[in-house]
Design a protein around this motif. Sequence first.
Motif, mmCIF file in Angstrom:
data_model
loop_
_atom_site.group_PDB
_atom_site.id
_atom_site.type_symbol
_atom_site.label_atom_id
_atom_site.label_comp_id
_atom_site.label_asym_id
_atom_site.label_seq_id
_atom_site.Cartn_x
_atom_site.Cartn_y
_atom_site.Cartn_z
ATOM 1 N N SER A 82 -38.768 32.937 102.920
ATOM 2 C CA SER A 82 -37.608 33.709 103.914
ATOM 3 C C SER A 82 -36.264 33.394 103.865
ATOM 4 O O SER A 82 -35.368 33.853 104.662
ATOM 5 N N ALA A 83 -36.036 32.136 103.366
ATOM 6 C CA ALA A 83 -34.819 31.562 103.558
ATOM 7 C C ALA A 83 -33.890 32.062 102.462
ATOM 8 O O ALA A 83 -33.436 31.412 101.425
ATOM 9 N N SER A 84 -33.282 33.158 102.597
ATOM 10 C CA SER A 84 -32.425 34.129 101.538
ATOM 11 C C SER A 84 -30.872 33.827 102.264
ATOM 12 O O SER A 84 -30.426 34.189 103.229
ATOM 13 N N TRP A 85 -30.251 33.307 101.098
ATOM 14 C CA TRP A 85 -28.782 32.912 101.483
ATOM 15 C C TRP A 85 -28.045 34.529 101.644
ATOM 16 O O TRP A 85 -27.061 34.804 102.256
ATOM 17 N N LYS A 86 -28.621 35.713 101.042
ATOM 18 C CA LYS A 86 -28.047 36.919 101.176
ATOM 19 C C LYS A 86 -28.210 37.285 102.398
ATOM 20 O O LYS A 86 -27.318 37.903 102.969
ATOM 21 N N ILE A 87 -29.373 36.990 103.043
ATOM 22 C CA ILE A 87 -29.817 37.480 104.273
ATOM 23 C C ILE A 87 -28.571 36.652 105.378
ATOM 24 O O ILE A 87 -28.133 37.392 106.338
ATOM 25 N N VAL A 88 -28.555 35.379 105.177
ATOM 26 C CA VAL A 88 -27.731 34.629 106.113
ATOM 27 C C VAL A 88 -26.370 35.036 105.892
ATOM 28 O O VAL A 88 -25.655 35.357 106.926
ATOM 29 N N LYS A 89 -25.998 35.358 104.763
ATOM 30 C CA LYS A 89 -24.538 35.626 104.729
ATOM 31 C C LYS A 89 -24.444 37.180 105.300
ATOM 32 O O LYS A 89 -23.079 37.226 105.673
ATOM 33 N N ALA A 94 -21.732 35.668 113.210
ATOM 34 C CA ALA A 94 -22.836 35.433 114.490
ATOM 35 C C ALA A 94 -23.837 34.555 113.897
ATOM 36 O O ALA A 94 -24.299 33.730 114.735
ATOM 37 N N ILE A 95 -24.174 34.419 112.755
ATOM 38 C CA ILE A 95 -25.351 33.553 112.179
ATOM 39 C C ILE A 95 -24.621 32.181 112.176
ATOM 40 O O ILE A 95 -25.071 31.211 112.424
ATOM 41 N N VAL A 97 -22.178 30.768 114.043
ATOM 42 C CA VAL A 97 -21.910 30.071 115.185
ATOM 43 C C VAL A 97 -23.270 29.892 116.174
ATOM 44 O O VAL A 97 -23.136 28.962 116.642
ATOM 45 N N LEU A 98 -24.360 30.914 115.864
ATOM 46 C CA LEU A 98 -25.616 30.492 116.240
ATOM 47 C C LEU A 98 -26.144 29.076 115.631
ATOM 48 O O LEU A 98 -26.896 28.385 116.386
ATOM 49 N N THR A 99 -26.025 28.879 114.263
ATOM 50 C CA THR A 99 -26.555 28.003 113.658
ATOM 51 C C THR A 99 -25.851 26.630 114.485
ATOM 52 O O THR A 99 -26.393 25.574 114.659
ATOM 53 N N ILE A 100 -24.368 26.656 114.371
ATOM 54 C CA ILE A 100 -23.855 25.419 115.131
ATOM 55 C C ILE A 100 -24.290 25.085 116.363
ATOM 56 O O ILE A 100 -24.492 23.990 116.635
ATOM 57 N N VAL A 101 -24.314 26.141 117.018
ATOM 58 C CA VAL A 101 -24.803 25.778 118.538
ATOM 59 C C VAL A 101 -26.160 24.989 118.587
ATOM 60 O O VAL A 101 -26.447 24.172 119.529
ATOM 61 N N SER A 102 -26.904 25.639 117.641
ATOM 62 C CA SER A 102 -28.463 25.420 117.633
ATOM 63 C C SER A 102 -28.483 23.690 116.935
ATOM 64 O O SER A 102 -29.150 23.046 117.660
ATOM 65 N N VAL A 103 -27.640 23.653 116.165
ATOM 66 C CA VAL A 103 -27.797 22.101 115.640
ATOM 67 C C VAL A 103 -27.194 21.103 116.441
ATOM 68 O O VAL A 103 -27.793 20.100 116.858
ATOM 69 N N ILE A 104 -26.032 21.439 117.283
ATOM 70 C CA ILE A 104 -25.533 20.707 118.536
ATOM 71 C C ILE A 104 -26.700 20.638 119.552
ATOM 72 O O ILE A 104 -26.838 19.311 119.978
ATOM 73 N N CYS A 105 -27.459 21.627 120.014
ATOM 74 C CA CYS A 105 -28.507 21.306 120.672
ATOM 75 C C CYS A 105 -29.762 20.467 120.130
ATOM 76 O O CYS A 105 -30.232 19.922 121.020
ATOM 77 N N LEU A 106 -29.868 20.702 118.862
ATOM 78 C CA LEU A 106 -30.902 19.860 118.346
ATOM 79 C C LEU A 106 -30.750 18.362 118.556
ATOM 80 O O LEU A 106 -31.611 17.724 118.936
ATOM 81 N N VAL A 107 -29.587 17.968 118.221
ATOM 82 C CA VAL A 107 -29.014 16.535 118.474
ATOM 83 C C VAL A 107 -29.279 16.250 119.676
ATOM 84 O O VAL A 107 -29.500 15.045 120.231
ATOM 85 N N GLY A 108 -28.564 17.160 120.723
ATOM 86 C CA GLY A 108 -28.662 16.673 122.287
ATOM 87 C C GLY A 108 -30.092 16.447 122.667
ATOM 88 O O GLY A 108 -30.413 15.568 123.722
ATOM 89 N N GLN A 109 -31.097 17.455 122.209
ATOM 90 C CA GLN A 109 -32.363 17.374 122.800
ATOM 91 C C GLN A 109 -32.922 15.765 122.496
ATOM 92 O O GLN A 109 -33.524 15.149 123.259
ATOM 93 N N VAL A 389 -33.182 35.215 112.428
ATOM 94 C CA VAL A 389 -32.660 34.503 111.435
ATOM 95 C C VAL A 389 -32.397 32.954 111.555
ATOM 96 O O VAL A 389 -33.059 32.039 110.856
ATOM 97 N N VAL A 390 -31.823 32.613 112.721
ATOM 98 C CA VAL A 390 -31.364 31.252 113.132
ATOM 99 C C VAL A 390 -32.610 30.717 113.482
ATOM 100 O O VAL A 390 -32.968 29.342 112.945
ATOM 101 N N GLY A 391 -33.218 31.068 114.501
ATOM 102 C CA GLY A 391 -34.578 30.336 115.225
ATOM 103 C C GLY A 391 -35.724 30.486 114.025
ATOM 104 O O GLY A 391 -36.637 29.567 114.200
ATOM 105 N N GLY A 392 -35.621 31.592 113.247
ATOM 106 C CA GLY A 392 -36.888 31.655 112.453
ATOM 107 C C GLY A 392 -36.986 30.747 111.172
ATOM 108 O O GLY A 392 -38.135 30.431 110.700
#
Length: 411
Positions: A82-89, A94-95, A97-109, A389-392
């Motif tokens: 399911s990890a299609s670069w075409k879909i992400v692009k 929005a993708i 930004v959401l990825t960046i805040v998710s990675v920061i959250c991952l490190v923070g947790q 897309v980001v969470g999945g």
Amino acid sequence: MIINLDMIQSACAGVLIFLLGKKIIDWIPALNRFCIPAPVVGGLLFALIHLIGRQTGTFSFEFSNELKDFFMVTFFTTIGFSASWKIVKSGGWAIIVLTIVSVICLVGQNLIGSTIAMAFGENPLMGLCAGAISLMGGVASSAAYGPTMEAMGMQDGTLIAISAAVFGLVAGGLVSGPLARFLIDKYDLLSKAKIKDNINTDNIDYENLETGEEEVSVMNVNNFTIGFFMLIIAMGIGTIVKIPLDMIIQKINPVASLPIYIGPIIVAAIIRNIGDAKGKEMPINEMSVTGEVFLNIFLAMTIMQLEVWKLIGIAGPLLVILLVQTIVLAIYDILVVFRANGKDYDAAMMVAGFYGYAMGATPNAIASMNAVQERYKRGSPKAYFAIPVVGGFIIDMLMPFFLLTHAGLLV
């Protein structure tokens, strides 16, 4: 009396436990409202029965896990497809930004969990088990990375991670919707969204974007066969790809090793993107269905084997970690995620979705956004596209690097 179940019997027990969980959810609607998966419900019930049998000395179970590992690797391989670069692009900013805040959250947790664990005099790896592994990663990630944490010195890592993941599922369902409602009402975002409808400022039509994993109502037998064969091939090649990756990891940390699904998920992602580049259609829907079925069996087999009696000694520190994680994530969601996504109605929906998968799982996120949509009679195509897309799969792809880096530093 010890009851030994062989490979086939253990898989059969997992299926029966899953079906039991589905029946219990039908009886208790609140479980469905909080998106508690059927394997979790059935598995925890069985684990409690096992606890009673063991504590009374009347019966105990021993399981075989060969098929459990196969089910797990198959599921994660479908994530790779399911990890299609075409879909992400296509998701645009929005993708990103959401990825960046998710990675920061991952490190923070992970930082929060390991810091509190050390404050209680516990192994800091316990903090990872009650951090991104279980919260951002969910139950499946907990079952996959638990053995890795145990190999690195965290006793009962799988039990701790899955227990934390179950807590996260409930907390995610309870908190995410109210967070979005608070922001929408406080800043009158619904009225502003209606005004904005007359001014089209977003050039991406999120409503018509597809993730490649649409709901399947009819299965094509030929596509299913091809998809299953592709999964097996990716898994087989992936086991070879994992060997040099483990060698690299072990130069940094001799006791570390990547989860067994890492090679297959990388190979699957490569195959998917080569296919996209050449315009080849792939049976992604059929593979996704296979992954969902195998995930349910894998989770049921994992959770029903939890030795919950081992939680007694660490229940206090674990609960403190999880309560702090719950509060900090809510603050982060409001102050960072909401602002980073534009402080509008779509951003509030992203807040609900983000808390849902950062504390629980992507189904939690969707259910929470559905609840907000039902209340305000307004959806958010942007949120409904970006969150899955980001969470999945984006976070699932990034998780190994950050977790093993953190674990290596702590060990």
